[in-house]
Design an enzyme around this catalytic site. Structure first.
Site, short mmCIF file in Angstrom:
data_model
loop_
_atom_site.label_atom_id
_atom_site.label_comp_id
_atom_site.label_asym_id
_atom_site.label_seq_id
_atom_site.Cartn_x
_atom_site.Cartn_y
_atom_site.Cartn_z
CD GLU A 96 3.48 -6.08 11.87
OE1 GLU A 96 3.10 -5.91 10.70
OE2 GLU A 96 4.21 -5.26 12.47
CD1 TRP A 114 -9.06 -1.88 5.75
CD2 TRP A 114 -9.95 0.02 4.96
NE1 TRP A 114 -10.41 -1.95 5.95
CE2 TRP A 114 -10.98 -0.79 5.46
CE3 TRP A 114 -10.26 1.25 4.42
CZ2 TRP A 114 -12.32 -0.39 5.44
CZ3 TRP A 114 -11.60 1.67 4.39
CH2 TRP A 114 -12.62 0.85 4.90
CG HIS A 117 2.60 -2.21 10.42
ND1 HIS A 117 3.30 -2.57 9.30
CD2 HIS A 117 1.51 -3.01 10.47
CE1 HIS A 117 2.66 -3.55 8.69
NE2 HIS A 117 1.57 -3.84 9.37
N GLY A 143 4.70 -12.56 2.70
CA GLY A 143 5.13 -12.41 1.31
C GLY A 143 6.43 -13.09 0.98
#
Length: 764
Positions: free
Chosen positions: A315, A129, A243, A321
């Site tokens: 990732e 989230w 991350h 994006g």
């Protein structure tokens, strides 16, 4: 997984509350370290306890198909051990990039379909989230909906298990229980401020709770941090570590990440260890180096037993994006690199067990294709996890091949060559060597599949369109100046067999030996992208070696490709690539192709065009679709695509079967995009149908030792100057020795600045 509306969420939560004992037991099971390993491998091991599902020998494609059987907790270990014993040798050709050429032979690991082997790892879908949603109320709503959606499947799962008495047919594609057949794990990672409330809302639903970050410190004066003991006390079972946003925005180092992973494991939680490259690193082709550095740093000192129970998330930061796209084939190729790295650093057993998620802007409309990839075991979902409907659709992905769609395999880079345009792979079953060419650079390669580098890399200084095997161990080379006989042992050009289309701005392109030992070769118009002129022919060099080319096709073309022959030699396939249509002919080795009919036409939504082709042992046609990033298998009877082989690069150029049992498909490519592996050699093991040994050109020609000077013509040279010095009206069928000598003089004239050392071997 069903998608529930908000109005149904409350009802589902009430149903959850009516079964407090069982779900409370399961929730505490997650807290128990001895049972945590089972819950990480799959929920079915938690809910059914000792009745873990295992796929037996009857499951795999090509065996006697049967049903999934139930076994004890050690059943998956037994399956893994049996598969390891079936591999009779270590995959050769392994190098620092983790690539390797796998040729395991009959009953080896790669005789199974990838989706069958994935049954050993339970997929896990995680919703990150990030710093969302804005309020506690919104977080409650989202968590309740996710729990309700997951809870419905748990209840249906129990009802199904109680009413059927256990066991189901894994090949039955019934949507009413298909989500339960996959047994997907679901994980949500809300912000730290919402963890306590969300933990209570999802308790008993089967949804795992994850934290987005922790500190490696036990506690103390560390403002704004959350320790592992704090997270554990809130019901957290997983923690995202490393991350890309933590690395780039908060400057987390590999050393910091390693400390966090160790602390998370120490506190009985599962790390979700993120790795990935930036746009700059991707464009430099540093994917392997970056991932290796991150994996080595993050896993330093972590034992194998902990690595196999953790989750690794890839990732592609450059695809998030930026408008760039990481295709499923690209994602699969990187996941394969990660799994190979783990195999080499730890063991194959650990690599087979560890789950690797994909985290590159996953959406409901992309998840099915991603989850078909054999090394993608789930997704780390960002924005789409903030919509309960989208996240439910992602978690209920379609497993395996959709009805009416072709099966999919993914090819991996097996040899880095950085070719400009690889073409014409041929496998010598007798010598156990693969030959192919880099056409514009005029380079011939050979490889025995065992070494890290090609055995031979020989340059001729002019365009080399194709190569073919000869019965005496030599090769036919389709050079711009004509067809030549080459000895790969001495690296000597022995003789010129014949010229090729004098007077035309063409060169040899696709060529292959038919089942009767004749060499069939087509033409390439050097200016076909400019003038679109069909001026080239299709020619036969007779197996008896009368040193002349006979034209065997009654129409001209621009760019010949797809030349291949059915196993009985009675059919031939051919295309003029710009037409995007492949034709089938009746074939007479004495007369050539007859009775043309359309065999396959590229659909309008498929990019590129048909390039090289090959026929397998039962007569299906395999075609490399240059520009589409895939190769397709066309069923000989239905003339429909029943299998796709996808690549991480856009332009496969040709293909053939190789290996001791001819069940490994090897694919040449061209360097068309800014990827380090564009122009490399790729391979994939075919589980069901292999190929046939490559035919060899008939009798050995007379060796007259006519000299050949490297550095002659190529498709970028001025053809007209030489052609003005030759007789454009020469009758091809009455080619005399005087004509050959005159032609060779011209070749030698063009070689003045070429490579003169015939025996030189270039590895640079």
């Amino acid at each position: 997984m069903s998608v529930l509306s908000s109005s149904n969420a409350a009802a589902m939560m009430m149903r959850r509350q009516q079964q407090p004992q069982m779900h409370k037991f399961v929730h505490h099971h997650h807290r128990n370290r001895t049972c945590l390993q089972h819950s990480r491998r799959g929920r079915r091991a938690v809910f059914l306890k000792s009745k873990s599902v295992v796929v037996t020998r009857a499951f795999f494609f090509g065996r006697d198909r049967g049903v999934v059987e139930r076994g004890g907790d050690g059943a998956n270990d037994a399956l893994l051990e049996r598969r390891r014993q079936q591999k009779n040798r270590t995959p050769p050709g392994r190098n620092r990039r983790g690539r390797g050429f796998d040729d395991h032979g009959e009953n080896g690991i790669d005789d199974f379909w990838p989706e069958d082997l994935k049954q050993l790892r339970t997929p896990i879908m995680a919703g990150n989230w990030k710093c969302n949603p804005r309020t506690m109320e919104e977080a409650r709503t989202l968590a309740s909906l996710v729990a309700a959606n997951t809870m419905e499947d748990r209840i249906l799962d129990e009802q199904y298990d109680n009413t059927t008495g256990g066991g189901f047919n894994i090949f039955k594609r019934n949507t009413s229980f298909f989500a339960r057949e996959k047994n997907v794990e679901v994980l949500i990672c809300p912000p730290a401020a919402f963890l306590s409330e969300v933990s209570q809302l999802i308790e008993g639903s089967g949804v795992y709770l994850g934290a987005q970050n922790v500190t490696f410190e036990n506690g103390g004066a560390f403002t704004g941090e959350m320790s592992c003991t704090m997270a554990y006390s809130l019901g957290v079972t997983h923690v995202i570590i490393g991350h890309s946003e933590r690395r780039s925005l908060y400057y987390e180092t590999d050393e910091d990440i390693n400390k966090k992973i160790k602390k998370v494991i120490e506190n009985d939680m599962t790390p979700v260890f993120c790795v990935g490259e930036t746009k700059e690193e991707y464009e430099r082709g540093d994917v392997y180096d970056v991932l290796s550095w991150q994996l080595a740093g993050g896993l330093d000192g972590i034992p194998a037993k902990d690595v196999e129970n953790m989750i690794i998330a890839y990732e592609p930061v450059w695809a998030i994006g930026t408008g760039l796209t990481a295709t499923p084939a690209i994602a699969q190729s990187v996941h394969k690199i990660i799994r190979n790295w783990i195999s080499e650093k730890y063991s194959k057993s650990v690599a087979e067990r560890v789950r690797i998620q994909y985290g590159g802007s996953v959406k409901p409309d992309s998840v099915d294709e991603l989850m078909q990839c054999p090394d993608i075991d789930g997704c780390l979902v960002g924005g789409a996890s903030l919509s309960s409907d989208d996240f439910a659709r992602i978690c209920s992905f379609h497993q395996g091949t959709k009805p009416g769609m072709p099966r999919v395999l993914y090819a991996n880079e097996c040899l880095e060559t950085q070719m400009e345009l690889g073409e014409s792979p041929v496998w010598s079953q007798k010598d156990q060597k693969l030959y192919w060419v880099d056409a514009p650079r005029g380079t011939l390669y050979s490889w025995d599949l065992l070494e890290e580098f090609p055995e031979m890399k020989e340059s001729f200084g002019e365009t080399l369109g194709c190569c073919a095997l000869m019965s005496n161990g030599d090769l036919i080379l389709g050079l711009a100046s004509g067809l030549y006989q080459f000895d790969p042992r001495s690296k000597a050009v022995k003789t010129r067999l014949t010229d090729f289309e004098p007077g035309l701005n063409t060169r040899p392109n696709d060529g292959r030996v038919d089942r009767s030992g004749n060499f069939i070769i087509g033409s390439y118009n050097n200016d076909h992208r400019v003038d679109a002129s069909a001026i080239g022919g299709l020619w036969r060099l007779d197996a008896n070696n009368n040193r002349q080319l006979d034209e065997v096709l009654d129409y001209k073309h621009r760019c010949s490709n797809c030349i291949c022959f059915s196993p009985d030699g009675r059919k031939m396939y051919f295309t003029d690539t710009p037409r995007r249509e492949v034709f089938e002919f009746d074939y007479d080795p004495n007369r050539g192709p007859l009775n043309r009919r359309l065999f396959y036409s590229l659909p309008s939504d498929m990019a590129g065009g048909p390039d090289g082709a090959q026929v397998d042992a039962v007569g299906n046609v395999w075609i490399a679709i240059s520009g589409a990033g895939k190769c397709v298998r066309i069923d000989k009877n239905t003339k429909m695509v029943d299998l796709e082989v996808r690549l991480p690069v856009s332009s496969p150029t040709s293909l053939t079967f190789c290996g001791k049992d001819c069940k490994t498909l090897v694919i040449t490519t061209r360097k068309k995009e800014n990827r380090k592996d564009a122009g490399s050699l790729f391979s994939v093991r075919i589980p069901d149908i292999g190929g046939l040994p490559e035919p060899e050109y008939g009798s050995s020609p007379i060796i007259d030792r006519v000299g050949f000077q490297r550095g002659g013509m190529n498709e970028y040279s001025s053809y007209n100057n030489m052609n003005n010095n030759t007789n454009n009206n020469t009758n091809r069928k009455k080619n005399t020795n005087n004509g050959q000598d005159a032609f060779m003089n011209n070749v030698n004239g063009y070689a003045a600045n070429g490579i003169n050392n015939v025996g030189s071997k270039l590895n640079g």
